[in-house]
Scaffold this active site. Structure first.
Site, PDB file in Angstrom:
ATOM      1  CG  HIS A   1      19.141  26.963  35.532  1.00 41.23           C
ATOM      2  ND1 HIS A   1      18.520  25.995  35.468  1.00 41.23           N
ATOM      3  CD2 HIS A   1      19.556  27.541  36.205  1.00 41.23           C
ATOM      4  CE1 HIS A   1      17.626  26.539  36.167  1.00 41.23           C
ATOM      5  NE2 HIS A   1      18.042  27.631  37.169  1.00 41.23           N
TER       6      HIS A   1
ATOM      7  CG  HIS B   1      14.550  30.412  34.536  1.00 39.25           C
ATOM      8  ND1 HIS B   1      14.489  31.404  35.276  1.00 39.25           N
ATOM      9  CD2 HIS B   1      15.136  29.288  35.301  1.00 39.25           C
ATOM     10  CE1 HIS B   1      15.009  31.158  36.535  1.00 39.25           C
ATOM     11  NE2 HIS B   1      15.030  30.020  36.351  1.00 39.25           N
TER      12      HIS B   1
ATOM     13  CE1 TYR C   1      14.330  35.172  36.264  1.00 42.24           C
ATOM     14  CE2 TYR C   1      14.312  35.242  38.927  1.00 42.24           C
ATOM     15  CZ  TYR C   1      14.524  34.860  38.028  1.00 42.24           C
ATOM     16  OH  TYR C   1      15.661  34.564  38.289  1.00 42.24           O
TER      17      TYR C   1
ATOM     18  CD  GLU D   1      13.061  27.053  37.125  1.00 46.09           C
ATOM     19  OE1 GLU D   1      13.800  26.663  37.011  1.00 46.09           O
ATOM     20  OE2 GLU D   1      12.801  28.430  38.141  1.00 46.09           O
TER      21      GLU D   1
END
Ligand code: BGC
Length: 383
Positions: free
Chosen positions: A139, A213, A215, A347
């Site tokens: 990342h 990203h 959640y 993603e």
């Protein structure tokens, strides 16, 4: 946490979250679209003020985004009874976002996901990136796009309420060649869609893979884990990984495997059969598309709340990550302790480690080219 990211120390961090607090500067803009944007102080990093923007539609759905890491801090959408609840994991304070290594809500870049041994070769030259995931690069490195300060410009247009974020990543940052000029624009619409527009140019050949990203947990306020959420992924194949989560290079059909989400089934139904670095899903799916138009990628449904999330993208891949590394050590919003599988990420991306796999779609960006991409997260209910 598995990532061995350095801790970032900044001089002053004020913890400010609500619009009522004294240090906040607040404005409201209304237009014909009746969308609303408000802007508040979120904290300070060295001399720089960090802000948090709330984009709200007339239904009452709203998303908060900070210009630190381009992070989505909260996202309120209704359940089937009309209750608005937050459906993303995260923190109340800027300080927690500075310290985190889970990438909650952030934009990951320059290269989302892993690059094996933090190395790649482009035009005959080998580049060494920072290794922040064991020997690998994850990342964007120690200080990826999730940890930088973006310039922010809120505006309203026919798409909805938008926040344009801009960052210039200097030549050599985290080992990448070329100065990269990148824009990420979030637009929240009347139809409860969060649209993410990506745009980037470079002055030297480089590689690029950008993703979002968040959640998600559609139960609202993480009341239940995500194992009962039903999931569809529009992908007939996936890229298997080795024990360190680096793709082997194969593209394998999902049929007759635990990775098959071509028809809806609960995320938890076979999760214990997936032996990754940490039990659970953490794989790139090869989306069923033949062109680069925006197409359906995935759909998640929480039968209890009735909430639905649909994902659309023009990217070739989708990382389905079932929050495997959440380990009960992170205290999130409202003191909530996040346990394994309390959230999942969908993603949209290019395949992990593509620069070392010429057989995968290319992630090279050259001077004169403009990288443009769109991902849409759309929220609704079953009635
Ligand atoms: C990766 C996981 C990683 C997580 C970081 C996901 O995109 O696939 O392996 O642990 O990001 O929190």
């Amino acid at each position: 946490m598995k990532t061995s990211s350095k801790k970032f120390v900044y001089l002053t961090v004020f913890v400010i979250i609500t619009s009522q607090l004294t240090l906040s500067s607040c404005f409201n803009m209304k237009s014909d679209t009746t969308m609303k944007i408000s802007e508040n102080f979120f904290g300070r990093i060295e001399e720089k003020e960090i802000k948090i923007f709330e984009l709200e539609n007339p239904k009452g759905s709203k998303v908060s985004i900070t210009n630190f890491g381009a992070i989505v801090q909260s996202l309120y959408v209704r359940d089937r009874e009309g209750n608005f609840e937050d459906i993303v994991l995260g923190f109340d304070s800027l300080e927690d976002y500075i310290q985190q290594t889970s990438y909650f809500g952030a934009i990951a870049g320059r290269y989302a996901n892993r690059i094996a041994f933090a190395q790649f070769t482009l035009d005959g030259k080998t580049y060494q990136l920072s290794a922040n995931d064991g020997n690998h690069h994850l990342h964007g490195g120690f200080k990826g796009f999730d940890k930088v300060i973006w310039d922010a410009r809120p505006y309203l247009d026919t798409t909805g309420a938008c926040l344009e974020l801009h960052y210039i990543s200097k030549d050599g940052e985290e080992g990448y060649p070329g100065t990269l000029d990148v824009y990420v624009t979030y637009c929240f619409t009347l139809d409860d869609e969060l649209k993410i527009y990506y745009q980037a140019t470079t002055d030297h050949p480089t590689i690029l893979n950008l993703t979002h990203h968040s959640y998600f947990n559609l139960s609202g306020f993480t009341q239940r884990n995500i194992l009962e959420h039903e999931l569809i992924i529009h992908a007939d194949s996936f890229t298997p990984v080795d024990s360190t989560l680096i793709p082997t290079g194969e593209i394998v059909p999902v049929k007759n495997t635990v990775f098959d989400f071509t028809s809806p089934r609960p995320i938890g139904s076979r999760i214990r059969e997936v032996f990754n670095k940490k039990t659970g899903y953490d794989n790139n799916y090869v989306l069923n598309t033949t062109d680069s138009t925006v197409h359906p990628a995935a759909k998640a449904y929480d039968p209890e709340s009735g909430r639905i999330l649909e994902v659309f993208t023009d990217q070739p891949g989708l990382q389905f990550y079932s929050g495997n590394f959440l380990d009960g050590k992170i205290k999130g919003k409202n003191g909530k302790i996040y346990q394994q599988h309390d959230g999942f990420c969908l993603e949209t991306q290019h395949f992990p480690d593509s620069p070392n796999h010429p057989e995968f779609p290319s992630t090279v960006l050259r001077p004169g080219q403009i990288f443009r991409s769109l991902t849409i997260y759309k929220f609704s209910t079953d009635r």
